[in-house]
Motif scaffolding. Structure first.
Motif: not given
Length: 428
Positions: A403-428
């Protein structure tokens, strides 16, 4: 005053500052012996190496007092083999400071909120699994919940899901998610800060990729862009950080947590872990010593049988999902029909395929191995001589159970290699 805003009775309000616990079972020497034997078999099965009897006894002895769920019934004893049929297991992360040490502040500095609520679903045939995250600020109806001290607490039409642990303990959170999803959830576990610390340390640390610098003065998390192996307190604070990732919201914190959890899954399933008896033992001890488990789950053999069912599922078939939500005043609410469609697919044991992105707190690792495109020459139809478009799946070979889920459902598989999108103090 609407019942969305109306508080409960004075007895219910009192729950906001009092952590509820299940009743303790009387000690039974035969049950204790069974746990020792089950622990021994579980370690041998997973690691393939015999471990000292004192170690397995230590794991069995560390099992915590269980929590009785509202609709729980006793089942047959589970052997150390893949559990039969499907599994729905609710995992709750509590922000309670009770028993967690001075580093996290006074024991009474917070209530007992389930700031992390995740549902693990394993399909009936053990071919796929999903880990579904519910945002802490999701407004949900709360059904009547049993009071651990007797009686029940009134239902509520709309409250944030992270208050359910305060209202009626783990059993109330389970009842709420059952009502929300239409699924039966026979297993549940509650983990606190020290449990996350112990599990990340047990596997020797979890490697995570950071795309941009993470800076969060609230959790004291400062990570430069690049790869980091996190364990102990550093791993916990990475999971807790909100200000330092994405847009600073709980929604992007969930996708950041999925970066960690997918890497943890790959680490646990790796040969380096499964063939190391010390790591296997340490991981088992971390779970049993640092989680409050439902009565149905408070047995080493049951834990092992669920782990065995997960062990052979391909990483591409383990999907981490954030439920589809839209913003409302003070929180978020489920987006329909996408929310209902997601759990209809889960109930049908469909193999889930994400249609959306990784979420605002994660991005695809640019250094991940590139999957080679299909060779067009290999897709020539011998009858017509035409070259098939590799971007268009062949209906004849498409898995009908996917079943292909709606594009409103976000996430990833355990096999996908992903990175965290950081946020610095200047942007907070």
């Amino acid at each position: 005053m609407s019942d969305q805003l109306r508080p409960r009775s004075s007895r219910s309000r009192k729950l906001a500052t009092i952590a509820r616990h299940g009743r303790l079972r009387r000690s039974n020497p035969f049950i204790a012996l069974a746990k020792v034997l089950a622990a021994s078999l579980a370690v041998v099965l997973v690691s393939g190496v015999s471990v000292a009897a004192i170690a397995t006894y230590d794991v069995a002895a560390s099992v915590q007092p269980d929590v009785k769920l509202a609709n729980e019934t006793a089942g047959p004893a589970t052997s150390i083999d893949a559990i039969e049929g499907g599994v729905n297991l609710l995992i709750v992360g509590s922000d309670s400071r009770k028993g967690q040490g001075e580093a996290f502040g006074p024991e009474d500095s917070t209530g007992d909120l389930n700031d992390v609520t995740m549902l693990l679903h394993i399909s009936e045939d053990h071919s796929n699994a999903s880990v579904i995250s519910f945002p802490r600020d999701l407004y949900v109806p709360i059904p009547e919940c049993p009071d651990p001290e007797g009686g029940t607490f009134d239902s509520m039409s709309s409250q944030k899901i992270n208050t359910t642990l305060t209202y009626g303990g783990l059993a109330c959170t389970v009842l709420t998610v059952e009502k929300l999803t239409g699924l039966s959830i026979p297993y549940a576990a509650e983990v606190q800060f020290n449990g996350v610390i112990a599990m990340s340390t047990a596997v020797g640390g979890v490697p995570v990729c950071v795309a941009e610098d993470i800076e969060d003065e609230y959790t004291n998390t400062y990570l430069e862009a690049g790869m980091h192996t996190l364990e102990g307190t550093a791993a916990l604070q990475f999971l807790r950080t909100r200000h330092g990732v994405g847009d600073g919201s709980d929604l992007t914190r969930i996708s950041n947590q999925q970066v960690f959890l997918s890497s943890l899954m790959r680490t646990v399933k790796s040969a380096d872990t499964l063939t190391d008896p010390l790591k296997v033992y340490s991981l088992a001890k971390a779970v049993t010593a640092n989680m409050s488990l439902s009565t149905s789950l408070n047995d080493v053999s049951t834990l092992a049988s669920i782990a065995v069912a997960l062990k052979d599922i391909d990483l591409s078939k383990v999907v981490f999902i954030q439920v589809p939500t839209g913003t409302v005043d003070g929180g978020v609410e489920a987006v329909e029909p996408d929310f209902g469609d997601l759990f209809a697919a889960v109930a049908a044991d469909a193999s889930l395929q994400l249609g959306g992105t990784t979420g605002g707190g994660a991005t695809v690792d640019p250094n991940a191995p590139v999957v080679a495109e299909p060779d067009p020459a290999a897709t020539v139809d011998p009858a017509t001589g035409e070259v098939a478009d590799p971007a268009v799946p062949d209906p004849a070979v498409t898995d009908p159970s996917t079943t292909v889920l709606s594009d409103s459902v976000t996430g990833q598989t355990a096999g996908e290699l992903t990175c965290s999108v950081g946020r610095t103090l200047d942007d907070q």
